[in-house]
Design a protein around this motif. Structure first.
Motif, PDB file in Angstrom:
ATOM      1  N   GLY A 134      -1.248   6.978   2.110  1.00 37.37           N
ATOM      2  CA  GLY A 134      -1.333   5.272   1.538  1.00 37.37           C
ATOM      3  C   GLY A 134      -1.421   5.212  -0.066  1.00 37.37           C
ATOM      4  O   GLY A 134      -2.325   6.047  -0.798  1.00 37.37           O
ATOM      5  N   HIS A 135      -0.726   4.514  -0.452  1.00 38.62           N
ATOM      6  CA  HIS A 135      -0.352   4.310  -2.054  1.00 38.62           C
ATOM      7  C   HIS A 135      -0.939   2.696  -2.401  1.00 38.62           C
ATOM      8  O   HIS A 135      -0.904   2.086  -1.617  1.00 38.62           O
ATOM      9  CB  HIS A 135       0.859   4.455  -2.500  1.00 38.62           C
ATOM     10  CG  HIS A 135       1.454   5.914  -2.272  1.00 38.62           C
ATOM     11  ND1 HIS A 135       1.688   6.739  -3.112  1.00 38.62           N
ATOM     12  CD2 HIS A 135       2.032   6.517  -1.298  1.00 38.62           C
ATOM     13  CE1 HIS A 135       2.251   7.985  -2.708  1.00 38.62           C
ATOM     14  NE2 HIS A 135       2.470   7.591  -1.616  1.00 38.62           N
ATOM     15  N   TRP A 139       3.069   2.050   1.958  1.00 36.23           N
ATOM     16  CA  TRP A 139       2.738   3.288   2.960  1.00 36.23           C
ATOM     17  C   TRP A 139       3.946   4.192   2.740  1.00 36.23           C
ATOM     18  O   TRP A 139       5.058   3.874   2.789  1.00 36.23           O
ATOM     19  CB  TRP A 139       2.580   2.741   4.374  1.00 36.23           C
ATOM     20  CG  TRP A 139       1.250   2.018   4.687  1.00 36.23           C
ATOM     21  CD1 TRP A 139       1.271   0.561   4.713  1.00 36.23           C
ATOM     22  CD2 TRP A 139      -0.133   2.379   4.788  1.00 36.23           C
ATOM     23  NE1 TRP A 139       0.046   0.132   4.801  1.00 36.23           N
ATOM     24  CE2 TRP A 139      -0.896   1.479   5.057  1.00 36.23           C
ATOM     25  CE3 TRP A 139      -0.553   3.685   4.769  1.00 36.23           C
ATOM     26  CZ2 TRP A 139      -2.364   1.364   5.236  1.00 36.23           C
ATOM     27  CZ3 TRP A 139      -2.191   3.892   4.686  1.00 36.23           C
ATOM     28  CH2 TRP A 139      -2.825   2.617   5.017  1.00 36.23           C
ATOM     29  N   ALA A 168      -4.771   9.614   1.044  1.00 32.55           N
ATOM     30  CA  ALA A 168      -4.743   8.733   0.027  1.00 32.55           C
ATOM     31  C   ALA A 168      -4.117   9.384  -1.322  1.00 32.55           C
ATOM     32  O   ALA A 168      -4.310  10.538  -1.329  1.00 32.55           O
ATOM     33  CB  ALA A 168      -5.957   8.010  -0.152  1.00 32.55           C
ATOM     34  N   ASN A 180      -4.071  15.867  -2.423  1.00 26.76           N
ATOM     35  CA  ASN A 180      -4.393  15.360  -0.979  1.00 26.76           C
ATOM     36  C   ASN A 180      -3.760  16.374   0.025  1.00 26.76           C
ATOM     37  O   ASN A 180      -3.123  17.318  -0.407  1.00 26.76           O
ATOM     38  CB  ASN A 180      -3.987  14.042  -0.799  1.00 26.76           C
ATOM     39  CG  ASN A 180      -2.289  14.139  -1.001  1.00 26.76           C
ATOM     40  OD1 ASN A 180      -1.632  14.423   0.024  1.00 26.76           O
ATOM     41  ND2 ASN A 180      -1.984  13.426  -2.027  1.00 26.76           N
ATOM     42  N   ASP A 194      -6.068   6.423  -6.754  1.00 26.98           N
ATOM     43  CA  ASP A 194      -6.365   7.261  -5.550  1.00 26.98           C
ATOM     44  C   ASP A 194      -7.539   6.314  -4.835  1.00 26.98           C
ATOM     45  O   ASP A 194      -8.725   6.554  -5.419  1.00 26.98           O
ATOM     46  CB  ASP A 194      -6.801   8.332  -5.881  1.00 26.98           C
ATOM     47  CG  ASP A 194      -6.847   9.206  -4.826  1.00 26.98           C
ATOM     48  OD1 ASP A 194      -6.326   8.805  -3.627  1.00 26.98           O
ATOM     49  OD2 ASP A 194      -7.321  10.447  -4.505  1.00 26.98           O
ATOM     50  N   HIS A 197      -7.994   3.360   1.843  1.00 27.47           N
ATOM     51  CA  HIS A 197      -7.258   2.261   2.635  1.00 27.47           C
ATOM     52  C   HIS A 197      -7.534   2.578   3.971  1.00 27.47           C
ATOM     53  O   HIS A 197      -8.564   3.308   4.158  1.00 27.47           O
ATOM     54  CB  HIS A 197      -5.611   2.652   2.455  1.00 27.47           C
ATOM     55  CG  HIS A 197      -5.163   2.872   0.798  1.00 27.47           C
ATOM     56  ND1 HIS A 197      -4.568   1.535   0.519  1.00 27.47           N
ATOM     57  CD2 HIS A 197      -4.946   3.656   0.297  1.00 27.47           C
ATOM     58  CE1 HIS A 197      -4.277   2.171  -0.945  1.00 27.47           C
ATOM     59  NE2 HIS A 197      -4.387   3.311  -0.906  1.00 27.47           N
ATOM     60  N   VAL A 210      -8.318   5.731   5.254  1.00 23.80           N
ATOM     61  CA  VAL A 210      -7.584   6.578   4.720  1.00 23.80           C
ATOM     62  C   VAL A 210      -8.480   6.951   3.453  1.00 23.80           C
ATOM     63  O   VAL A 210      -8.490   6.155   2.373  1.00 23.80           O
ATOM     64  CB  VAL A 210      -6.329   6.085   4.180  1.00 23.80           C
ATOM     65  CG1 VAL A 210      -5.410   7.136   3.589  1.00 23.80           C
ATOM     66  CG2 VAL A 210      -5.744   5.722   5.590  1.00 23.80           C
ATOM     67  N   PRO A 212      -9.621   9.236  -0.125  1.00 26.69           N
ATOM     68  CA  PRO A 212      -9.340  10.019  -1.096  1.00 26.69           C
ATOM     69  C   PRO A 212      -9.994  11.407  -0.892  1.00 26.69           C
ATOM     70  O   PRO A 212     -11.315  11.444  -0.528  1.00 26.69           O
ATOM     71  CB  PRO A 212      -9.710   9.329  -2.472  1.00 26.69           C
ATOM     72  CG  PRO A 212      -9.412   7.963  -2.096  1.00 26.69           C
ATOM     73  CD  PRO A 212      -9.982   7.832  -0.656  1.00 26.69           C
ATOM     74  N   CYS A 232      -2.827  -2.661   5.808  1.00 33.14           N
ATOM     75  CA  CYS A 232      -4.152  -2.006   5.509  1.00 33.14           C
ATOM     76  C   CYS A 232      -5.336  -2.722   5.471  1.00 33.14           C
ATOM     77  O   CYS A 232      -5.347  -3.970   5.298  1.00 33.14           O
ATOM     78  CB  CYS A 232      -3.981  -1.531   3.808  1.00 33.14           C
ATOM     79  SG  CYS A 232      -5.432  -0.986   3.009  1.00 33.14           S
ATOM     80  N   CYS A 236      -8.218  -2.555  -1.314  1.00 38.00           N
ATOM     81  CA  CYS A 236      -7.765  -1.518  -1.886  1.00 38.00           C
ATOM     82  C   CYS A 236      -7.353  -1.872  -3.542  1.00 38.00           C
ATOM     83  O   CYS A 236      -6.316  -1.266  -3.967  1.00 38.00           O
ATOM     84  CB  CYS A 236      -6.747  -0.577  -1.202  1.00 38.00           C
ATOM     85  SG  CYS A 236      -5.091  -1.621  -0.676  1.00 38.00           S
TER      86      CYS A 236
END
Length: 368
Positions: A134-135, A139, A168, A180, A194, A197, A210, A212, A232, A236
């Protein structure tokens, strides 16, 4: 007159609110309908939800019915003096309303705990392993056993369980790249923050955070071909609502063909073409974040892997269809087309000229 209006409103307003709430739950094409499971893991959740819902509904009507009866039956009447006789210390009644709720909770807890363990169990043999990263705000899907990396669209074979490892990625404290468990050391995502999510595809499985610094897991499976939308489900950042995804379930032969196509290098445009000019623009501006397999200069992974960009139906968190016009608008000013919120897109505005955008789009259109 005023009292009559107030009494009428007191009846109409609650009814209007209730009607509005019911209407808000209606949608002609609800693509994220958890009540229409399309796989065994989603069915397990549905099989738990339905009896618990009806038990809760029955309890609601019994309790509220008794409450309304008592309110009406023992309401204050004109001419009544004093208060009704007070009854307390009824041992049988107190035992009953202690034991009955406890039995109901036990009856709900047993299948709930059993379902939780079933959903958490890793499938034995034959599962497809996918790392989900997850950014902010998209995704990444990495298939470590197949050598495939893509974004926003998770392609899976029908009838096969898919074991997702959820991580994440982004910058942590003091803008340091956060490690990660889903990416190799030295190749961690380095764009965006970071943050937490939550991965959710309602028709195929449950919801999983999700987080960190942690690697959580989730199992999905689709029983029939189709496109299943997700999102999501944990705030976030500014573009949280635009962090969507698709799961594309394909028959085995189509999935195998997709894998072979994804494993191939990107083509190199013919010299002197507009796409070749776009490749030069790409190598000068875009390689800081994007990887293209077959281009030795484009190896960074801060942004989505673009090797087979045009094989996807959407981009930018799956909020835009993959068209020439949308790509051009995105390259001109990413934040402007993504809600016009400063910082709503992690991709900066490079102030490309119209000629550079036209050439760059021509190159991107070759990445099939």
């Amino acid at each position: 007159m005023t009292g009559g209006i107030v009494r009428k409103l007191s009846r109409l307003v609650p009814g209007g609110i209730a009607l509005a709430l019911v209407a808000a739950a209606c949608a002609p094409n609800a693509s994220q309908d958890s009540l229409r499971p399309a796989g065994p893991y989603a069915e397990k959740i549905d099989n738990l939800f339905r009896p618990v819902f009806w038990i809760a509904t029955a309890i609601f009507f019994v309790v509220e019915g008794l409450l309304l009866y008592l309110v009406i039956r023992y309401r204050h009447r004109h001419g009544r003096q004093g208060i009704p006789p007070q009854v307390h210390g009824n041992q049988r009644l107190e035992i009953a309303w202690t034991i009955l709720p406890a039995l109901v909770l036990v009856g709900v807890a047993v299948p709930t705990v059993s379902t939780i363990y079933d959903l958490a169990a890793r499938p034995t043999g034959g599962a497809l392993n996918v790392s989900v990263i997850g950014h902010q705000w998209w995704w990444e899907f990495d298939y470590p056993d197949l050598g495939v990396n893509t974004a926003n669209e998770l392609v899976i074979p029908v009838g096969q369980p898919v074991y997702l490892s959820l991580c994440a990625a982004g910058l942590g404290y003091h803008d340091q790249v956060a490690p990660n468990g889903c990416q190799e050391q030295g190749a961690y995502g380095n764009v965006g923050d970071d943050v937490i999510h939550s991965f959710w595809v309602p028709q195929l499985g449950g919801k999983q955070d999700v987080v960190p610094g942690r690697t959580n897991s989730l199992v999905l499976q689709a029983d029939r071909p189709g496109v299943y939308t997700g999102q999501c489900a944990e705030f976030c950042g500014l573009s949280h609502a635009d962090m969507r995804l698709k799961v594309i379930a394909q028959p085995r032969d189509e999935f195998d063909a997709w894998v072979r196509a994804q494993q191939a290098d990107a083509p190199t445009p013919a010299g002197g073409s507009l796409a070749a000019t776009g490749l030069e623009v790409f190598n000068g501006q875009c390689i800081a974040c994007h990887a293209v397999q077959g281009n030795p200069q484009a190896v960074n992974i801060g942004g989505p892997n673009l090797t087979h960009l045009m094989s996807r139906d959407c981009f930018a968190g799956c909020i835009f269809d993959m068209t020439r016009a949308n790509l051009a608008s995105w390259l001109k000013d990413p934040s402007a087309v993504k809600g016009g919120v400063p910082g709503g897109a992690s991709m900066p505005d490079y102030n490309l000229t119209d000629e550079e955008i036209r050439a760059l789009v021509a190159y991107l259109m070759t990445l099939k």
